[in-house]
Each structure stands twice: as structure tokens, then as C-alpha cells.
Design a protein around this motif. Structure first.
Motif, PDB file in Angstrom:
ATOM      1  N   LEU A 205      46.401   7.633  64.842  1.00 33.39           N
ATOM      2  CA  LEU A 205      46.461   8.922  64.297  1.00 33.39           C
ATOM      3  C   LEU A 205      47.916   9.356  64.475  1.00 33.39           C
ATOM      4  O   LEU A 205      48.517   9.027  65.598  1.00 33.39           O
ATOM      5  CB  LEU A 205      45.557  10.109  64.418  1.00 33.39           C
ATOM      6  N   HIS A 206      48.489  10.047  63.544  1.00 34.90           N
ATOM      7  CA  HIS A 206      49.937  10.530  64.008  1.00 34.90           C
ATOM      8  C   HIS A 206      50.083  11.959  63.280  1.00 34.90           C
ATOM      9  O   HIS A 206      50.001  12.030  61.866  1.00 34.90           O
ATOM     10  CB  HIS A 206      51.044   9.788  63.308  1.00 34.90           C
TER      11      HIS A 206
ATOM     12  N   LYS B 105      49.026  14.981  61.346  1.00 40.00           N
ATOM     13  CA  LYS B 105      47.677  15.248  60.493  1.00 40.00           C
ATOM     14  C   LYS B 105      47.537  13.839  59.702  1.00 40.00           C
ATOM     15  O   LYS B 105      46.377  13.767  58.930  1.00 40.00           O
ATOM     16  CB  LYS B 105      48.197  16.169  59.487  1.00 40.00           C
ATOM     17  N   TYR B 106      48.469  12.765  60.081  1.00 42.97           N
ATOM     18  CA  TYR B 106      47.819  11.496  59.496  1.00 42.97           C
ATOM     19  C   TYR B 106      46.886  10.652  60.212  1.00 42.97           C
ATOM     20  O   TYR B 106      46.866  10.378  61.270  1.00 42.97           O
ATOM     21  CB  TYR B 106      49.035  10.662  59.192  1.00 42.97           C
TER      22      TYR B 106
ATOM     23  N   GLU C 163      44.341   7.062  60.365  1.00 41.25           N
ATOM     24  CA  GLU C 163      44.041   5.640  59.751  1.00 41.25           C
ATOM     25  C   GLU C 163      42.941   5.728  59.043  1.00 41.25           C
ATOM     26  O   GLU C 163      43.099   4.799  57.940  1.00 41.25           O
ATOM     27  CB  GLU C 163      44.013   4.876  60.956  1.00 41.25           C
TER      28      GLU C 163
ATOM     29  N   ASP D 255      41.890   7.426  56.912  1.00 34.36           N
ATOM     30  CA  ASP D 255      42.061   7.948  55.449  1.00 34.36           C
ATOM     31  C   ASP D 255      43.115   6.894  54.537  1.00 34.36           C
ATOM     32  O   ASP D 255      42.654   6.682  53.441  1.00 34.36           O
ATOM     33  CB  ASP D 255      42.965   9.324  55.227  1.00 34.36           C
ATOM     34  N   MET D 256      43.701   6.542  55.341  1.00 36.52           N
ATOM     35  CA  MET D 256      44.810   5.462  54.615  1.00 36.52           C
ATOM     36  C   MET D 256      44.218   4.216  54.330  1.00 36.52           C
ATOM     37  O   MET D 256      44.252   3.539  53.441  1.00 36.52           O
ATOM     38  CB  MET D 256      45.950   5.198  55.626  1.00 36.52           C
TER      39      MET D 256
ATOM     40  N   ILE E 127      51.282   3.324  61.747  1.00 39.13           N
ATOM     41  CA  ILE E 127      51.332   4.717  61.601  1.00 39.13           C
ATOM     42  C   ILE E 127      52.257   5.433  62.427  1.00 39.13           C
ATOM     43  O   ILE E 127      52.758   6.560  62.375  1.00 39.13           O
ATOM     44  CB  ILE E 127      50.033   5.160  61.958  1.00 39.13           C
TER      45      ILE E 127
ATOM     46  N   ARG F 245      54.920   5.005  58.034  1.00 38.77           N
ATOM     47  CA  ARG F 245      53.757   5.908  57.605  1.00 38.77           C
ATOM     48  C   ARG F 245      54.259   6.701  56.120  1.00 38.77           C
ATOM     49  O   ARG F 245      53.111   6.798  55.597  1.00 38.77           O
ATOM     50  CB  ARG F 245      54.044   7.222  58.675  1.00 38.77           C
ATOM     51  N   LYS F 246      55.427   6.934  55.796  1.00 38.58           N
ATOM     52  CA  LYS F 246      55.783   7.371  54.387  1.00 38.58           C
ATOM     53  C   LYS F 246      55.233   6.495  53.413  1.00 38.58           C
ATOM     54  O   LYS F 246      54.446   6.785  52.562  1.00 38.58           O
ATOM     55  CB  LYS F 246      57.260   7.610  54.530  1.00 38.58           C
TER      56      LYS F 246
ATOM     57  N   ASN G 131      51.291   6.446  52.879  1.00 32.39           N
ATOM     58  CA  ASN G 131      50.844   7.305  52.167  1.00 32.39           C
ATOM     59  C   ASN G 131      51.221   7.798  50.705  1.00 32.39           C
ATOM     60  O   ASN G 131      50.857   8.450  50.037  1.00 32.39           O
ATOM     61  CB  ASN G 131      51.191   8.650  53.131  1.00 32.39           C
TER      62      ASN G 131
END
Ligand SMILES: [Zn+2]
Length: 224
Positions: A48-49, A51-52, A54, A56-57, A188, A194-195, A198
């Protein structure tokens, strides 16, 4: 030399026949070309980073890949379509929640016996400049071939020149009997990755890059 080749071919034919027989004897099991193993889920967020997460992605990219592969005519199974932990389905093996989660993934693949399994993940590194895709393979020739084709296709998308690596310690690679690979779709921990990970457009490009590699793989390994 010729004789040993004949023996090998005969052996391969026998293997194919017994596989077909086993499937024919188990009409309740689906025939699958590909299982998409969607990494993590539920209580297990993966890397994770902020609110991101893994998990979910992995899910959104896997769903896009699933739809695209189905559209191309493959028989595809996806093992998670919502946000939950696969360990919750595992009432048959002992061990920690994490181990039960992994055993559930391999157990499903070993029961259904698809022609391959793709385990979808996002990478993390303490070095925030590390970026790009990385494919991890089992110590067997079909997995190595599949990993090479996926890595090449994903490198092309990211403009990287990473090489796939052997994953000796990964439970899912060690315990899954069909050719399997872990596809790390990017980092991530890297801002640019990351961008991209998403971004719905990039997610569709990832699905396409994976599908193209799978087309190449099946053309080489299962030409019919
Ligand atoms: Zn992961």
C-alpha cells in the motif's frame, strides 16, 4: 536420438490422453484455459501507499484482463471478483490466514487443471525510483516461456527492459501444478507507476499487453 524422440512424443501423447480422460470423468469441473488469480483481498490489502491499496488495483486490472481474454475466446476463470479474502473460503487446510489464502489459490488451480495460471500483483520497493513490470516464473519450461512473453509485452508498454526472474520461494508457484507465473504489474512505491496503475486507460493497455502475450504462448504451446 530418433528413438528417444519417439519415446518422448509417445509419452506426451499418453499424458494428453490421460488428462482428457480425467476431465471427461469429472463433468462437474469446468474446462479452463486460464485461471486469473487476483492477489490479496479483504483483510489483506497487499502493498500500500497512502490510500492506494494493491488489492484494489489487482482487482480492477484482473477484471479487465478477464473480460478481454473471454472476448478473445479463452475459457477463463477469475478467483476473486469482490473485495474479500480467499482464506474465508478455505475450510480444508490448516495454518495461518495467509497460508490458507495461498493454499486456496493453488488448490483451486490444482482441482480445475487449467492450461495456465496468472497471479496478479503490484510490486513494492524501498527504493522509490524502482519501476516497471516484473514477471516471476516456476522452474519449468512452459512457465519460463510464458514469463518471457509476458515480460516482453509489458516491457514494451512501460519502455523498460526488465528480465523475468525465477521465484523459488513463492507458495503459489511452488504448489500450483499447471504452468503459473506471478505478474507484478508495476510498483506502488513509484509515483509514476502508481498513477498509471490507477488509470483506467493504462489498465486497459495492461490487459491488452497480457492478452497479446497469452495469444503468442498458446500459438506456440497449444497450436490447436
Ligand atoms: Zn501482492
Amino acid at each position: 536420438m530418433k528413438q528417444s524422440l519417439m519415446i518422448l512424443l509417445l509419452f506426451l501423447c499418453l499424458c494428453k490422453t490421460s488428462d482428457a480422460y480425467a476431465l471427461a470423468n469429472d463433468p462437474l469441473l469446468p474446462n479452463a484455459d486460464i485461471i486469473i488469480d487476483v492477489g490479496h483481498g479483504g483483510i489483506d490489502s497487499g502493498a500500500l501507499h497512502g490510500k492506494y491499496l494493491e488489492k484494489d488495483m489487482n482487482l480492477s486490472i484482473s477484471k479487465k484482463t478477464y473480460k478481454l481474454l473471454k472476448k478473445r475466446g479463452y475459457r477463463v476463470i477469475i478467483n476473486r471478483t469482490e473485495d474479500y479474502a480467499l482464506s474465508e473460503d478455505n475450510t480444508w487446510s490448516y495454518g495461518s490466514r495467509h497460508r490458507k489464502d495461498l493454499a486456496q489459490r493453488s488448490g483451486l488451480a490444482n482441482t480445475i487443471k487449467p492450461k495456465m495460471m496468472l497471479s496478479m500483483h503490484i510490486n513494492w520497493s524501498g527504493k522509490s525510483d524502482r519501476r516497471g513490470p516484473l514477471v516471476i516464473y516456476q522452474n519449468q519450461s512452459d512457465s519460463i516461456l510464458l514469463a518471457g512473453l509476458l515480460q516482453e509485452s509489458l516491457n514494451h508498454l512501460y519502455g523498460t527492459d526488465e528480465l523475468p526472474v525465477l521465484g523459488k520461494k513463492y507458495y503459489v508457484l511452488k504448489h500450483t501444478k499447471c504452468p503459473a507465473v506471478i505478474v507484478e504489474l508495476g510498483f506502488i512505491s513509484n509515483k509514476a507507476d502508481r498513477k498509471l496503475l490507477n488509470d483506467s486507460n493504462h489498465q486497459a493497455k495492461l490487459a491488452k499487453a497480457i492478452a497479446q502475450a497469452i495469444d503468442q504462448y498458446f500459438a506456440m504451446i497449444h497450436p490447436n
